[in-house]
Enzyme design. Structure first.
Site, PDB file in Angstrom:
ATOM      1  N   ASN A 133      -4.642  -7.228   7.451  1.00  0.00           N
ATOM      2  CA  ASN A 133      -4.946  -5.978   6.766  1.00  0.00           C
ATOM      3  C   ASN A 133      -5.581  -5.000   7.776  1.00  0.00           C
ATOM      4  OD1 ASN A 133      -5.564  -4.127   4.608  1.00  0.00           O
ATOM      5  ND2 ASN A 133      -5.542  -5.883   3.230  1.00  0.00           N
ATOM      6  N   PHE A 147      -7.847   0.637  -3.945  1.00  0.00           N
ATOM      7  CA  PHE A 147      -6.947   0.058  -4.960  1.00  0.00           C
ATOM      8  C   PHE A 147      -6.696   1.007  -6.130  1.00  0.00           C
ATOM      9  CE2 PHE A 147      -8.003  -4.777  -4.213  1.00  0.00           C
ATOM     10  CZ  PHE A 147      -7.269  -4.747  -3.047  1.00  0.00           C
ATOM     11  N   ASN A 200      -7.837   4.638   5.771  1.00  0.00           N
ATOM     12  CA  ASN A 200      -7.769   4.866   4.324  1.00  0.00           C
ATOM     13  C   ASN A 200      -8.908   4.151   3.623  1.00  0.00           C
ATOM     14  OD1 ASN A 200      -6.802   2.695   2.160  1.00  0.00           O
ATOM     15  ND2 ASN A 200      -5.933   2.084   4.145  1.00  0.00           N
ATOM     16  N   LYS A 224      -3.355 -12.814   2.417  1.00  0.00           N
ATOM     17  CA  LYS A 224      -3.455 -11.731   3.415  1.00  0.00           C
ATOM     18  C   LYS A 224      -4.899 -11.598   3.872  1.00  0.00           C
ATOM     19  CE  LYS A 224      -2.190  -6.920   4.242  1.00  0.00           C
ATOM     20  NZ  LYS A 224      -1.417  -5.782   3.734  1.00  0.00           N
ATOM     21  N   SER A 283      -8.888  -6.216   1.652  1.00  0.00           N
ATOM     22  CA  SER A 283      -9.089  -4.772   1.664  1.00  0.00           C
ATOM     23  C   SER A 283     -10.569  -4.493   1.886  1.00  0.00           C
ATOM     24  CB  SER A 283      -8.658  -4.162   0.334  1.00  0.00           C
ATOM     25  OG  SER A 283      -9.186  -2.846   0.261  1.00  0.00           O
ATOM     26  N   GLY A 335       0.803  -1.215   0.000  1.00  0.00           N
ATOM     27  CA  GLY A 335       0.000   0.000   0.000  1.00  0.00           C
ATOM     28  C   GLY A 335       0.833   1.261   0.000  1.00  0.00           C
ATOM     29  N   ASN A 386     -12.006  -1.806   1.104  1.00  0.00           N
ATOM     30  CA  ASN A 386     -12.402  -0.678   0.255  1.00  0.00           C
ATOM     31  C   ASN A 386     -12.834  -1.059  -1.156  1.00  0.00           C
ATOM     32  OD1 ASN A 386     -11.777   1.154   2.362  1.00  0.00           O
ATOM     33  ND2 ASN A 386      -9.605   0.838   1.908  1.00  0.00           N
ATOM     34  N   THR A 387     -12.873  -2.358  -1.449  1.00  0.00           N
ATOM     35  CA  THR A 387     -13.443  -2.817  -2.722  1.00  0.00           C
ATOM     36  C   THR A 387     -14.670  -3.636  -2.362  1.00  0.00           C
ATOM     37  OG1 THR A 387     -11.302  -2.840  -3.845  1.00  0.00           O
ATOM     38  CG2 THR A 387     -13.020  -4.238  -4.782  1.00  0.00           C
TER      39      THR A 387
HETATM   40  C1  LIG Z   1      -2.716   4.188   3.232  1.00  0.00           C
HETATM   41  C2  LIG Z   1      -2.730   2.680   3.259  1.00  0.00           C
HETATM   42  C3  LIG Z   1      -2.878   1.963   2.068  1.00  0.00           C
HETATM   43  C4  LIG Z   1      -2.883   0.566   2.084  1.00  0.00           C
HETATM   44  N1  LIG Z   1      -3.013  -0.125   0.913  1.00  0.00           N
HETATM   45  C5  LIG Z   1      -2.948  -1.489   0.915  1.00  0.00           C
HETATM   46  C6  LIG Z   1      -3.000  -2.226  -0.294  1.00  0.00           C
HETATM   47  O1  LIG Z   1      -3.072  -1.677  -1.393  1.00  0.00           O
HETATM   48  N2  LIG Z   1      -2.950  -3.586  -0.199  1.00  0.00           N
HETATM   49  C7  LIG Z   1      -2.844  -4.255   0.995  1.00  0.00           C
HETATM   50  O2  LIG Z   1      -2.787  -5.478   1.007  1.00  0.00           O
HETATM   51  N3  LIG Z   1      -2.764  -3.565   2.149  1.00  0.00           N
HETATM   52  C8  LIG Z   1      -2.812  -2.216   2.139  1.00  0.00           C
HETATM   53  N4  LIG Z   1      -2.720  -1.519   3.326  1.00  0.00           N
HETATM   54  C9  LIG Z   1      -2.651  -2.279   4.596  1.00  0.00           C
HETATM   55  C10 LIG Z   1      -1.212  -2.419   5.108  1.00  0.00           C
HETATM   56  O3  LIG Z   1      -0.440  -3.186   4.225  1.00  0.00           O
HETATM   57  C11 LIG Z   1      -1.195  -3.090   6.502  1.00  0.00           C
HETATM   58  O4  LIG Z   1      -1.727  -4.401   6.384  1.00  0.00           O
HETATM   59  C12 LIG Z   1      -2.021  -2.327   7.531  1.00  0.00           C
HETATM   60  O5  LIG Z   1      -1.883  -0.937   7.353  1.00  0.00           O
HETATM   61  C13 LIG Z   1      -1.611  -2.670   8.962  1.00  0.00           C
HETATM   62  O6  LIG Z   1      -0.268  -2.306   9.210  1.00  0.00           O
HETATM   63  P1  LIG Z   1       0.146  -0.950   9.988  1.00  0.00           P
HETATM   64  O7  LIG Z   1      -0.723  -0.872  11.211  1.00  0.00           O
HETATM   65  O8  LIG Z   1       1.590  -1.102  10.279  1.00  0.00           O
HETATM   66  O9  LIG Z   1      -0.150   0.152   9.038  1.00  0.00           O
HETATM   67  C14 LIG Z   1      -2.729  -0.121   3.320  1.00  0.00           C
HETATM   68  C15 LIG Z   1      -2.553   0.608   4.501  1.00  0.00           C
HETATM   69  C16 LIG Z   1      -2.545   1.988   4.494  1.00  0.00           C
HETATM   70  C17 LIG Z   1      -2.350   2.735   5.785  1.00  0.00           C
END
Ligand SMILES: Cc1cc2nc3c(=O)[nH]c(=O)nc-3n(C[C@H](O)[C@H](O)[C@H](O)COP(=O)(O)O)c2cc1C
Length: 364
Positions: free
Chosen positions: A246, A116, A112, A217, A175, A64, A177-178
């Site tokens: 996630n 995607f 967020n 994931k 995710s 992400g 968001n989809t």
């Molecule tokens: C802004 C943002 C965008 C993200 N986009 C994706 C993504 O495209 N695909 C995905 O598998 N996880 C995505 N994540 C999730 C992160 O990979 C991670 O699983 C989640 O943020 C928990 O970790 P953290 O608490 O260290 O941020 C996103 C997280 C954030 C904050």
């Protein structure tokens, strides 16, 4: 930004921008070589090997941050042991309207709902082909287009497209968001998906000259029965690992005010407890041999160590970088090595699972 002082000023400067612009500026600065690391020579006791990959340290950049594979090498150079690009979908898509990412400073969380947004397979392939380095572990996180008529076909397309360049694949069905994506976590849909991605990976084994490891994931918002089904399917279909977790759609652990009721996935410190409890439950269900990547709310050496003792082999983070900057990477790695000294362990594997029972019984 070598000195901590300059880094601190730059971080505060970024916080004057909205979260998406700050992210863009950070990616551009990484591209331009303006942000550099860090602890690139971690303690040898932090190295580990999973599948056919040698990890120089256990801490990875979560998916992400580098959705379009613009800065994988810059991230590795910051001191991460591996990085994960994506999520990438077959066709480019714009994602949701802005604003779609929000900082929660009091809680040190992020919400967020990007949805995607990404440049699609072809653009990512081109970028990965133009990398200057061809070493370093770069996982590719594959997703499905929002308007896909056959979502499973989109995941299969990702695996076929990138089999010759992915260190490992992450199949992201978590995710929030989809719309409908997380329905793929239901048992029969998941069985079909996993069967399809494993077959696609195996069909590409000649081209890739290896069987690329496939990780699933998952969301932290799964009830125990669903988690059991998911882990059983993962083991039955011989997937290579799990990433837990996630972002969450829950909002239970927020203290601050502000944009905390925005729709989207919550990450960072408020996700730590839930994602660690699900990690420990997944470890107990999966047994000792399945590699699991622990992610969610890691923001210190202590929280990184806790993930390991709750069952993680490898770690990833994203949100804490927003609040603490890249010096955190070195701090976490040296703190993990200090803990090995303190407890007299030769490797992180010896610490894994020490608190798995406690965390698995944590109420969520
Ligand atoms: C802004 C943002 C965008 C993200 N986009 C994706 C993504 O495209 N695909 C995905 O598998 N996880 C995505 N994540 C999730 C992160 O990979 C991670 O699983 C989640 O943020 C928990 O970790 P953290 O608490 O260290 O941020 C996103 C997280 C954030 C904050």
């Amino acid at each position: 930004m070598r000195s901590g002082w300059i880094e601190g000023v730059a971080l505060r400067g970024l916080h004057f921008l909205d979260a998406e612009n700050a992210h863009r500026v950070t990616v551009l600065a990484l591209k331009a070589g303006l942000i550099s690391g860090g602890n690139t020579s971690a303690d040898p006791r932090l190295t580990s090997s999973f599948w056919d990959l040698e990890f120089p340290n256990p801490l990875g950049m979560a998916a992400g941050f580098d959705k379009n594979a613009e800065v994988p090498d810059a991230l590795l150079n910051l001191g991460f042991g591996f990085t994960e690009v994506g999520s990438v979908t077959p066709r480019p898509q714009p994602g949701n309207p802005r604003p779609r990412v929000f900082r929660l400073p009091v809680d040190e969380g992020v919400i967020n709902r990007y949805g995607f947004n990404n440049d699609g397979h072809t653009a990512m392939r081109k970028r990965l082909l133009s990398r200057k380095r061809n070493d370093g572990i770069v996982g590719i996180n594959v997703g499905a287009n929002k308007d896909a008529s056959d979502r499973i076909a989109d995941y299969v397309a990702g695996i076929t497209e990138f089999a010759d360049m992915a260190s490992y694949f992450t199949v992201n069905i978590s995710s929030p968001n989809t719309p409908g994506l997380r329905d793929l976590q239901a048992r029969s849909a998941l069985a079909d998906l996993l069967q399809a991605v494993v077959s696609a990976r195996d069909l590409c084994a000649d081209k890739a000259e290896r069987r690329v490891p496939l990780l699933l994931k998952i969301a932290p918002d799964v009830v125990d029965e669903d988690l059991k089904d998911i882990v059983e399917e993962v083991l039955e279909k011989s997937l290579d690992g799990l990433i837990v977790s996630n972002t969450t759609v829950g909002r239970d652990e927020l203290a601050g005010t502000g944009p905390h009721q925005e729709t989207g996935g919550l990450s960072g410190r408020p996700l730590f407890r839930k994602s660690t409890a699900v990690l420990a439950r997944a470890r107990k269900l999966a047994g000792p041999d399945l590699p699991i990547v622990g992610v969610g709310g890691i923001d210190s050496a202590e929280t990184a160590w806790t993930k390991i003792t709750a069952g993680a082999d490898l770690l990833q983070l994203y949100s804490s970088l927003v609040f603490k900057g890249p010096a955190l990477i070195g701090e976490i790695l040296s703190g993990l090595a200090d803990n090995l000294d303190h407890y007299g362990y030769a490797s992180l594997r010896e610490a894994r699972d020490l608190n798995v029972d406690v965390w698995a019984s944590e109420e969520i």
